[in-house]
Design a protein around this motif. Structure first.
Motif, PDB file in Angstrom:
ATOM      1  N   LEU A  98       0.828  -1.205   0.000  1.00  0.00           N
ATOM      2  CA  LEU A  98       0.000   0.000   0.000  1.00  0.00           C
ATOM      3  C   LEU A  98       0.866   1.262   0.000  1.00  0.00           C
ATOM      4  N   VAL A  99       1.882   1.264   0.843  1.00  0.00           N
ATOM      5  CA  VAL A  99       2.796   2.409   0.910  1.00  0.00           C
ATOM      6  C   VAL A  99       3.576   2.541  -0.390  1.00  0.00           C
ATOM      7  N   GLU A 100       3.962   1.412  -0.968  1.00  0.00           N
ATOM      8  CA  GLU A 100       4.729   1.464  -2.214  1.00  0.00           C
ATOM      9  C   GLU A 100       3.919   2.112  -3.329  1.00  0.00           C
ATOM     10  N   LYS A 101       2.601   1.922  -3.326  1.00  0.00           N
ATOM     11  CA  LYS A 101       1.761   2.569  -4.338  1.00  0.00           C
ATOM     12  C   LYS A 101       1.827   4.088  -4.201  1.00  0.00           C
ATOM     13  N   ILE A 102       1.798   4.591  -2.975  1.00  0.00           N
ATOM     14  CA  ILE A 102       1.919   6.031  -2.735  1.00  0.00           C
ATOM     15  C   ILE A 102       3.278   6.523  -3.199  1.00  0.00           C
TER      16      ILE A 102
END
Length: 205
Positions: free
Chosen positions: A83-87
């Motif tokens: 999820l953080v990697e998408k941001i």
């Protein structure tokens, strides 16, 4: 101390290598980012990082963020969940400092003993090239509490002859410090408002 001028859009390879060699040997240098001029040391060289703190008159209780060259390189110093990697994919390179869970290989002298680390990938080819081999410190090139330098000359006046090299690519484009966002919490929390705020808010909200 050397002051070298470098092409901001197509930095000369030999000058980038000169900068890397200084950092390999435990030296320090001032370099441009997409926000303000920063002060670099190899994060794995404890004495070099200590010198950064000394030049800035910065308390060692305060962590120093790191600059890496690409998103894949973040995973060498921090944990990235999907999820953080998408941001991260949406905002980097850019004027952001991302607070992430640090990996155990990151020296405590960078994080002030905490379990988090601040990471930057500036939208600036010079600092991305310099940090290609190892992460470097990315703290503004000024004495703590003073205004961050927007040009190599301002950094030189602020830090005198203490750094081994100053890389001069002209004035920084924004002149505004990075936005700091804590991605270890959900929802993400903005810790410092700076450049790129509107884009970040549109992504995390």
């Amino acid at each position: 101390m050397k002051v070298i001028k470098i092409n901001p859009e197509n930095p000369e390879t030999e000058k980038i290598e000169m900068a890397r060699e200084i950092l390999r040997r435990g030296g320090t240098l001032v370099y441009p980012t997409d926000t303000v001029y920063g002060l670099a040391a190899n994060i794995f060289h404890e004495q070099a990082v200590s010198n950064v703190y000394r030049m800035k008159k910065r308390s060692k209780d305060k962590p120093v963020s790191v600059c890496v060259s690409q998103i894949q390189s973040i995973k060498t110093v921090a944990h990235l969940d999907p999820l953080v990697e998408k941001i991260v994919q949406e905002i980097l390179p850019g004027p952001y400092t991302l607070i992430l869970p640090r990996k155990v290989n990151v020296p405590a002298h960078i994080t002030a003993g905490t379990d988090k680390i601040g990471v930057r990938i500036p939208d600036n080819i010079i600092c991305r090239e310099i940090s290609m081999e190892f992460p470097i410190t990315t703290t503004s090139a000024n004495i703590s509490g003073h205004s961050p330098p927007l040009s190599a000359r301002e950094a030189q006046i602020e830090l005198d002859d203490l750094p081994d090299m100053i890389i001069d690519s002209g004035p920084c484009p924004t002149g505004i410090s990075s936005t700091v966002v804590d991605l270890t919490v959900n929802p993400p929390t903005i810790l410092r408002e700076g450049a790129g705020m509107n884009k970040l808010l549109s992504i995390i909200k």
